[in-house]
Design a protein around this motif. Structure first.
Motif, PDB file in Angstrom:
ATOM      1  N   GLU A 193       2.114  38.794 -70.632  1.00  0.00           N
ATOM      2  CA  GLU A 193       1.118  39.222 -69.649  1.00  0.00           C
ATOM      3  C   GLU A 193       1.555  38.853 -68.236  1.00  0.00           C
ATOM      4  O   GLU A 193       1.387  39.635 -67.293  1.00  0.00           O
ATOM      5  CB  GLU A 193      -0.227  38.572 -69.970  1.00  0.00           C
ATOM      6  CG  GLU A 193      -1.350  38.964 -69.027  1.00  0.00           C
ATOM      7  CD  GLU A 193      -2.667  38.306 -69.382  1.00  0.00           C
ATOM      8  OE1 GLU A 193      -3.598  38.327 -68.543  1.00  0.00           O
ATOM      9  OE2 GLU A 193      -2.769  37.745 -70.501  1.00  0.00           O
ATOM     10  N   ARG A 194       2.141  37.691 -68.078  1.00  0.00           N
ATOM     11  CA  ARG A 194       2.608  37.274 -66.753  1.00  0.00           C
ATOM     12  C   ARG A 194       3.884  37.992 -66.353  1.00  0.00           C
ATOM     13  O   ARG A 194       4.093  38.277 -65.167  1.00  0.00           O
ATOM     14  CB  ARG A 194       2.787  35.743 -66.746  1.00  0.00           C
ATOM     15  CG  ARG A 194       1.477  35.031 -66.507  1.00  0.00           C
ATOM     16  CD  ARG A 194       1.367  33.692 -67.143  1.00  0.00           C
ATOM     17  NE  ARG A 194       0.025  33.136 -66.865  1.00  0.00           N
ATOM     18  CZ  ARG A 194      -1.075  33.517 -67.516  1.00  0.00           C
ATOM     19  NH1 ARG A 194      -1.006  34.439 -68.468  1.00  0.00           N
ATOM     20  NH2 ARG A 194      -2.251  32.990 -67.206  1.00  0.00           N
ATOM     21  N   LEU A 195       4.718  38.294 -67.311  1.00  0.00           N
ATOM     22  CA  LEU A 195       5.933  39.041 -66.984  1.00  0.00           C
ATOM     23  C   LEU A 195       5.602  40.453 -66.519  1.00  0.00           C
ATOM     24  O   LEU A 195       6.181  40.950 -65.538  1.00  0.00           O
ATOM     25  CB  LEU A 195       6.857  39.091 -68.204  1.00  0.00           C
ATOM     26  CG  LEU A 195       7.565  37.786 -68.572  1.00  0.00           C
ATOM     27  CD1 LEU A 195       8.253  37.927 -69.921  1.00  0.00           C
ATOM     28  CD2 LEU A 195       8.579  37.392 -67.504  1.00  0.00           C
ATOM     29  N   GLU A 196       4.681  41.118 -67.198  1.00  0.00           N
ATOM     30  CA  GLU A 196       4.398  42.505 -66.824  1.00  0.00           C
ATOM     31  C   GLU A 196       3.651  42.592 -65.492  1.00  0.00           C
ATOM     32  O   GLU A 196       3.598  43.665 -64.885  1.00  0.00           O
ATOM     33  CB  GLU A 196       3.618  43.208 -67.933  1.00  0.00           C
ATOM     34  CG  GLU A 196       2.221  42.697 -68.166  1.00  0.00           C
ATOM     35  CD  GLU A 196       1.539  43.447 -69.312  1.00  0.00           C
ATOM     36  OE1 GLU A 196       2.163  44.353 -69.887  1.00  0.00           O
ATOM     37  OE2 GLU A 196       0.377  43.120 -69.618  1.00  0.00           O
ATOM     38  N   ALA A 197       3.143  41.476 -65.018  1.00  0.00           N
ATOM     39  CA  ALA A 197       2.485  41.469 -63.700  1.00  0.00           C
ATOM     40  C   ALA A 197       3.492  41.383 -62.563  1.00  0.00           C
ATOM     41  O   ALA A 197       3.108  41.510 -61.393  1.00  0.00           O
ATOM     42  CB  ALA A 197       1.508  40.289 -63.624  1.00  0.00           C
ATOM     43  N   ILE A 198       4.761  41.194 -62.877  1.00  0.00           N
ATOM     44  CA  ILE A 198       5.812  41.160 -61.857  1.00  0.00           C
ATOM     45  C   ILE A 198       6.267  42.603 -61.627  1.00  0.00           C
ATOM     46  O   ILE A 198       6.866  43.216 -62.509  1.00  0.00           O
ATOM     47  CB  ILE A 198       6.988  40.273 -62.311  1.00  0.00           C
ATOM     48  CG1 ILE A 198       6.495  38.833 -62.544  1.00  0.00           C
ATOM     49  CG2 ILE A 198       8.116  40.296 -61.281  1.00  0.00           C
ATOM     50  CD1 ILE A 198       7.542  37.905 -63.148  1.00  0.00           C
ATOM     51  N   PRO A 199       5.983  43.188 -60.489  1.00  0.00           N
ATOM     52  CA  PRO A 199       6.156  44.637 -60.323  1.00  0.00           C
ATOM     53  C   PRO A 199       7.574  45.140 -60.494  1.00  0.00           C
ATOM     54  O   PRO A 199       7.774  46.277 -60.950  1.00  0.00           O
ATOM     55  CB  PRO A 199       5.625  44.898 -58.908  1.00  0.00           C
ATOM     56  CG  PRO A 199       5.621  43.570 -58.227  1.00  0.00           C
ATOM     57  CD  PRO A 199       5.410  42.553 -59.291  1.00  0.00           C
TER      58      PRO A 199
END
Length: 348
Positions: A193-199
């Motif tokens: 979830e935190r990785l996919e928030a990195i554009p």
């Protein structure tokens, strides 16, 4: 540099910091917790002669035995040279000091900017998502890795993720270990979830052996977080011999494919396991039956304790040349070596 014994002691017994009580464990977690960890038990279950016990016990003190029941079931009873058993059976020769065989063959310590974070190649970073494996392969290049120093807390993960956020050149996050799928789905879901928030991240890659050694790992909970992320997903399996792929493995691969995952395989060329044209060709064919494409065929990383698996480069090239004569191009793995300091894998 740590010793072989200290590496064994530093490697945690639990698959992740997110421990699940036995009564609440899923099927795969129960199988993981019940994996064989006693060399005597391994030899007894496979009907091996007592002559193998002293070497198995000695090797176990250097790097512990870990073999799940599902993987054990594919081994030939009474055959000490079974290609699956050879990958996991400890030997006394692992204690021999061989010139050129070292504890950190890929010099990963030089590329670790923070706990659990390895940055060797442009455009991608590797995250140690779990310190544990479901199976301990004797040739593992990380058998001496300091997992005790690379098992981040969530606060430490946040600092490592900040490194990714601050570098727009990074487009791919690789979850590795140990084995990333030895971590709980709650922990992995939080991390993804935190990785996919990195554009600027585009791809999520997982290097794992768990769908092979415990196929039940590919369950609904895993597919929940893996199947819904915006990131392109690639799962790189590690299969060395066609005998590792049974119906349960094929079913696990099918579940991953239905979730939109690209499936690749990387193997290691191992003496006594797959060092023949016939074995390598059968492996590629069997992988394709499971909808997995061969990717890399690695020559052995010179890790201390694994010299008995080595296949010389010239023999490796001859095997691949023979393989070209029997396989179509799309089933040909690329023969490579990982050289510390190089910008990519080095073709042979």
């Amino acid at each position: 540099m740590i010793t072989r014994t200290s590496a064994l002691l530093q490697r945690p017994e639990t698959p992740s910091a997110d421990v699940t009580p036995l009564t609440l464990q899923s099927a795969w977690q129960t199988q993981l917790s019940r994996a064989i960890r006693d060399p005597r038990e391994l030899c007894r279950r496979l009907g091996l002669d007592d002559a193998w016990l002293p070497g198995a016990e000695r090797g176990h003190t250097l790097f512990e035995v870990r073999v799940p029941e599902a993987f054990l079931a594919r081994m030939r009873h009474g055959d000490p040279h079974d290609p699956l058993l050879r990958q996991v059976l400890p030997l006394a020769t692992e204690d021999e000091s061989i010139p050129g065989y070292v504890t950190d063959p890929l010099a990963e310590a030089e590329h670790t900017p923070g706990p659990g974070l390895i940055h060797k190649y442009a455009g991608r970073v590797l995250l140690i998502a779990s310190p544990a494996c479901a199976v301990n392969c004797r040739y593992c290049f990380r058998r001496h890795f300091p997992y005790g120093d690379n098992s981040p807390s969530r606060n430490q993960w946040e600092r490592s993720l900040e490194t990714l956020r601050d570098d727009p050149s990074i487009h791919e996050a690789i979850l590795s270990g140990g084995d990333p799928l030895a971590a709980s789905d709650r922990q992995l879901g939080w991390l993804v979830e935190r990785l996919e928030a990195i554009p600027h991240l585009k791809r999520l890659r997982l290097h794992t052996r768990l769908p092979v050694v415990i196929p039940d790992r590919i369950d609904e909970a895993l597919l929940g977080w893996l199947g819904t992320t915006r990131l392109q997903r690639v799962v790189v399996l590690h299969v060395n011999h066609a005998q590792e792929i049974d119906g349960a493995v094929i079913d696990a691969c099918a579940r991953l494919k239905r979730a939109g995952v690209t499936l690749l395989n990387q193997s290691v060329l191992l003496r006594g396991v797959n060092d023949s044209v016939e074995a390598l060709a059968e492996l590629s064919e069997r992988l394709f039956e499971a909808d997995v494409l061969p990717y890399y065929l690695h020559v052995l990383d010179p890790v201390a304790g694994a010299a008995h698996f080595d296949v010389p480069d010239e023999e490796a090239r001859e095997l691949v040349a023979g393989l070209r004569g029997v396989l179509p191009g799309f089933l040909m793995p690329r023969l490579v070596r990982e050289v510390p300091g190089e910008a990519s894998k080095t073709p042979l």
